[in-house]
Design a protein around this motif. Structure first.
Motif, PDB file in Angstrom:
ATOM      1  N   GLY A  65       0.832  -1.205   0.000  1.00 30.30           N
ATOM      2  CA  GLY A  65       0.000   0.000   0.000  1.00 30.30           C
ATOM      3  C   GLY A  65       0.859   1.243   0.000  1.00 30.30           C
ATOM      4  N   CYS A  66       1.617   1.442  -1.066  1.00 31.25           N
ATOM      5  CA  CYS A  66       2.566   2.560  -1.104  1.00 31.25           C
ATOM      6  C   CYS A  66       2.451   3.369  -2.405  1.00 31.25           C
TER       7      CYS A  66
ATOM      8  N   ASP B 244      17.137  -6.334 -10.432  1.00 33.10           N
ATOM      9  CA  ASP B 244      16.341  -7.476  -9.994  1.00 33.10           C
ATOM     10  C   ASP B 244      14.950  -6.965  -9.618  1.00 33.10           C
ATOM     11  N   PRO B 245      13.874  -7.517 -10.194  1.00 34.33           N
ATOM     12  CA  PRO B 245      12.541  -6.942  -9.987  1.00 34.33           C
ATOM     13  C   PRO B 245      12.063  -6.954  -8.538  1.00 34.33           C
ATOM     14  N   VAL B 246      12.369  -8.022  -7.789  1.00 32.74           N
ATOM     15  CA  VAL B 246      11.924  -8.077  -6.397  1.00 32.74           C
ATOM     16  C   VAL B 246      12.698  -7.073  -5.556  1.00 32.74           C
ATOM     17  N   GLN B 247      14.014  -7.010  -5.754  1.00 34.23           N
ATOM     18  CA  GLN B 247      14.821  -6.034  -5.025  1.00 34.23           C
ATOM     19  C   GLN B 247      14.401  -4.609  -5.378  1.00 34.23           C
ATOM     20  N   ARG B 248      14.107  -4.396  -6.652  1.00 37.08           N
ATOM     21  CA  ARG B 248      13.667  -3.064  -7.080  1.00 37.08           C
ATOM     22  C   ARG B 248      12.346  -2.696  -6.397  1.00 37.08           C
ATOM     23  N   GLY B 249      11.426  -3.648  -6.332  1.00 39.42           N
ATOM     24  CA  GLY B 249      10.144  -3.387  -5.688  1.00 39.42           C
ATOM     25  C   GLY B 249      10.297  -3.012  -4.229  1.00 39.42           C
ATOM     26  N   HIS B 250      11.130  -3.751  -3.509  1.00 40.90           N
ATOM     27  CA  HIS B 250      11.343  -3.449  -2.096  1.00 40.90           C
ATOM     28  C   HIS B 250      12.044  -2.102  -1.925  1.00 40.90           C
ATOM     29  N   ALA B 251      12.958  -1.772  -2.825  1.00 34.31           N
ATOM     30  CA  ALA B 251      13.652  -0.482  -2.744  1.00 34.31           C
ATOM     31  C   ALA B 251      12.679   0.670  -2.997  1.00 34.31           C
ATOM     32  N   LEU B 252      11.758   0.489  -3.933  1.00 36.67           N
ATOM     33  CA  LEU B 252      10.765   1.531  -4.195  1.00 36.67           C
ATOM     34  C   LEU B 252       9.833   1.707  -2.993  1.00 36.67           C
ATOM     35  N   ARG B 253       9.447   0.608  -2.388  1.00 36.28           N
ATOM     36  CA  ARG B 253       8.623   0.709  -1.178  1.00 36.28           C
ATOM     37  C   ARG B 253       9.367   1.481  -0.088  1.00 36.28           C
ATOM     38  N   GLU B 254      10.660   1.234   0.038  1.00 34.88           N
ATOM     39  CA  GLU B 254      11.446   1.942   1.042  1.00 34.88           C
ATOM     40  C   GLU B 254      11.513   3.441   0.747  1.00 34.88           C
ATOM     41  N   VAL B 255      11.538   3.808  -0.531  1.00 34.35           N
ATOM     42  CA  VAL B 255      11.498   5.234  -0.911  1.00 34.35           C
ATOM     43  C   VAL B 255      10.255   5.896  -0.335  1.00 34.35           C
ATOM     44  N   THR B 256       9.115   5.212  -0.430  1.00 35.22           N
ATOM     45  CA  THR B 256       7.872   5.811   0.065  1.00 35.22           C
ATOM     46  C   THR B 256       7.887   5.948   1.581  1.00 35.22           C
ATOM     47  N   ARG B 257       8.533   5.022   2.264  1.00 37.23           N
ATOM     48  CA  ARG B 257       8.610   5.117   3.723  1.00 37.23           C
ATOM     49  C   ARG B 257       9.585   6.205   4.154  1.00 37.23           C
ATOM     50  N   GLN B 258      10.631   6.364   3.373  1.00 35.12           N
ATOM     51  CA  GLN B 258      11.633   7.381   3.690  1.00 35.12           C
ATOM     52  C   GLN B 258      11.100   8.787   3.453  1.00 35.12           C
ATOM     53  N   THR B 259      10.388   8.984   2.359  1.00 35.76           N
ATOM     54  CA  THR B 259       9.934  10.323   1.973  1.00 35.76           C
ATOM     55  C   THR B 259       8.546  10.665   2.496  1.00 35.76           C
TER      56      THR B 259
ATOM     57  N   ALA C  46      11.070  12.002  -3.631  1.00 40.56           N
ATOM     58  CA  ALA C  46      10.639  10.639  -3.946  1.00 40.56           C
ATOM     59  C   ALA C  46      10.859  10.322  -5.418  1.00 40.56           C
ATOM     60  N   SER C  47      10.645  11.298  -6.282  1.00 43.67           N
ATOM     61  CA  SER C  47      10.847  11.096  -7.718  1.00 43.67           C
ATOM     62  C   SER C  47      12.317  10.828  -8.024  1.00 43.67           C
ATOM     63  N   LYS C  48      13.194  11.617  -7.433  1.00 41.91           N
ATOM     64  CA  LYS C  48      14.630  11.429  -7.661  1.00 41.91           C
ATOM     65  C   LYS C  48      15.099  10.069  -7.158  1.00 41.91           C
ATOM     66  N   LEU C  49      14.636   9.697  -5.966  1.00 45.36           N
ATOM     67  CA  LEU C  49      15.065   8.420  -5.397  1.00 45.36           C
ATOM     68  C   LEU C  49      14.501   7.247  -6.201  1.00 45.36           C
ATOM     69  N   ALA C  50      13.255   7.362  -6.655  1.00 44.95           N
ATOM     70  CA  ALA C  50      12.661   6.286  -7.455  1.00 44.95           C
ATOM     71  C   ALA C  50      13.424   6.093  -8.759  1.00 44.95           C
ATOM     72  N   MET C  51      13.847   7.193  -9.373  1.00 47.28           N
ATOM     73  CA  MET C  51      14.607   7.077 -10.618  1.00 47.28           C
ATOM     74  C   MET C  51      16.014   6.544 -10.370  1.00 47.28           C
ATOM     75  N   GLN C  52      16.583   6.820  -9.201  1.00 43.57           N
ATOM     76  CA  GLN C  52      17.870   6.217  -8.853  1.00 43.57           C
ATOM     77  C   GLN C  52      17.732   4.706  -8.713  1.00 43.57           C
ATOM     78  N   VAL C  53      16.653   4.268  -8.075  1.00 45.03           N
ATOM     79  CA  VAL C  53      16.388   2.831  -7.959  1.00 45.03           C
ATOM     80  C   VAL C  53      16.250   2.212  -9.344  1.00 45.03           C
ATOM     81  N   GLU C  54      15.524   2.890 -10.212  1.00 48.87           N
ATOM     82  CA  GLU C  54      15.311   2.395 -11.570  1.00 48.87           C
ATOM     83  C   GLU C  54      16.631   2.244 -12.324  1.00 48.87           C
ATOM     84  N   ALA C  55      17.559   3.158 -12.075  1.00 52.44           N
ATOM     85  CA  ALA C  55      18.836   3.162 -12.801  1.00 52.44           C
ATOM     86  C   ALA C  55      19.866   2.212 -12.223  1.00 52.44           C
ATOM     87  N   THR C  56      19.663   1.755 -10.989  1.00 55.53           N
ATOM     88  CA  THR C  56      20.737   0.995 -10.335  1.00 55.53           C
ATOM     89  C   THR C  56      20.337  -0.399  -9.864  1.00 55.53           C
ATOM     90  N   ILE C  57      19.055  -0.676  -9.719  1.00 57.56           N
ATOM     91  CA  ILE C  57      18.613  -1.983  -9.215  1.00 57.56           C
ATOM     92  C   ILE C  57      17.778  -2.661 -10.291  1.00 57.56           C
TER      93      ILE C  57
END
Length: 306
Positions: free
Chosen positions: A45-46, A75-90, A62-73
Motif C-alpha cells: 500500500g505505497c 532485480d525486480p523483487v529487489q527493485r520493488g522493495h527499494a521503491l517501497r522503502e522510498v515511500t517510507r523514507q519520503t 521521492a521522484s529522484k530516489l525512485a529514478m535512482q532505484v530504476e537506474a541501479t537496481i
C-alpha cells in the motif's frame, strides 16, 4: 540501459492537482485513510500520497530516489522493495494522489468543471505490480512527478467504446480510481487473480461519501471482478448475473443502476473490461453508449485527431 523519457509536473501544476484533491475529497477520515493505506500498514500500500499534507519537496525527493532505484537496481523483487522503502523514507507514495491516472485525469478536467457540482468515477480493479514481471524490457517505475498520458492514452479502450464522450472532450470532471488502491507485488503479472483486502468495500463507500459532500457522483466500473463485489450493493437487483449476461438482459441493457454506498445512493453503470473484445464486443459497446447517454455523458468518446 536506455534512459526513459519523462515529462514532469511543475510545482504550479502539482499545486493545482493537490488543491483539486483537497476540494474534491475534503478532510481524509479514518476509513478513507485506511483504504488508501496512508500509514503504510499493508505490504504494497505505497502508491497513494496524503495530498492534504504532502509538499512539492517530498514529491521531488521521492521522484529522484525512485529514478535512482530504476537506474541501479535491476532485480525486480529487489527493485520493488527499494521503491517501497522510498515511500517510507519520503512519507509520500509513488503518485501525487490515489494513482497516476487519477492525477492526470484531474489535472485535465478539474479547472473547467469544478463549479458544475458533478463528477464521474471510472473504477478499475487494482493498479499494476510495483515492478511487473517482464521477459525483456523492464516497465518504467512509477514516479510521483511524472506526467502520464493516463486514461486518454488508452486508445484501444477508447476505440472499443469504453470511455464517455464528455471525458474525452474534458467537459466532465474525471476521477479514475481502482477498487483496490494498492500495487500488486513485484515480479507478478499485470493480469490474473484479483485479491482485494478485507475492507475494500467499506473504504470505497467512505470515498464516495467524501466526494459526495460537494459533488453529485456517478460510477462506471470496468471488469467482472469489481462488478461481482459491487453488485452486492445494488438496489433492487433481481439476479446476480455475470457482467455480460446482465448487460444483454432487458433489465440491464443501457441502464444505470442504483449503487448503495453506505448512506449514499449513486448512479452506477457496470461494464466488461475493455481489454477483451470477446466481452466488450459491439453489443456491449452499444450497452455502454446507451448508459453513457442516460448518465448525461454524451455517449461514446472518440480519439481526438492530433
Amino acid at each position: 540501459m536506455e534512459s526513459i523519457q519523462r515529462i514532469f509536473y511543475t510545482s504550479d501544476q502539482v499545486k493545482l492537482i493537490t488543491d483539486a484533491y483537497r476540494h474534491v475529497f475534503g478532510p481524509i477520515g479514518g476509513e478513507l485513510r485506511e483504504y488508501w493505506d496512508l500509514d503504510r500498514k499493508r505490504e504494497w500500500g505505497c502508491l497513494t500520497s496524503d495530498f492534504q499534507v504532502a509538499t512539492f519537496d517530498q514529491y521531488e525527493q521521492a521522484s529522484k530516489l525512485a529514478m535512482q532505484v530504476e537506474a541501479t537496481i535491476f532485480d525486480p523483487v529487489q527493485r520493488g522493495h527499494a521503491l517501497r522503502e522510498v515511500t517510507r523514507q519520503t512519507k509520500v507514495g509513488l503518485s501525487l494522489g490515489p494513482c497516476p491516472w487519477t492525477d492526470h485525469g484531474l489535472f485535465q478536467t478539474y479547472e473547467q468543471n469544478k463549479g458544475k457540482g458533478r463528477l464521474t468515477i471510472i473504477l478499475g480493479h487494482d493498479w499494476y505490480p510495483i515492478v511487473p514481471a517482464r521477459a525483456k524490457t523492464p516497465h518504467p517505475v512509477d514516479v510521483p512527478l511524472s506526467r502520464y498520458a493516463g486514461l486518454r492514452g488508452l486508445i484501444k479502450y477508447i476505440n472499443v467504446g469504453a470511455v464517455p464522450a464528455s471525458i474525452m472532450d474534458k467537459s466532465e470532471m474525471l476521477i479514475f480510481l481502482n477498487f483496490k488502491p494498492d500495487f500488486r507485488p513485484p515480479n507478478s503479472p499485470t493480469v490474473g487473480p484479483f485479491e482485494p483486502y478485507a475492507r475494500c468495500s467499506e473504504g470505497f463507500n467512505a470515498l464516495v461519501d467524501a466526494v459526495s459532500r460537494n459533488f453529485k457522483v456517478q460510477v462506471i466500473s470496468w471488469g467482472a471482478n469489481v462488478w461481482e463485489l459491487l453488485r452486492k450493493q445494488v438496489a433492487d437487483l433481481q439476479k446476480p448475473l455475470g457482467i455480460c449476461v446482465h448487460a444483454r438482459s432487458p433489465e440491464g441493457f443501457g441502464r444505470p443502476l442504483e449503487l448503495i454506498c453506505g448512506k449514499r445512493t449513486i448512479p452506477y453503470l457496470p461494464l466488461a473490461h475493455p481489454c477483451d473484445r470477446r466481452n466488450f464486443n459491439e453489443q456491449h459497446a452499444a450497452h455502454a453508449k446507451e448508459g453513457f447517454l442516460k448518465m448525461g455523458l454524451g455517449g461514446t468518446g472518440k480519439v481526438s485527431p492530433l
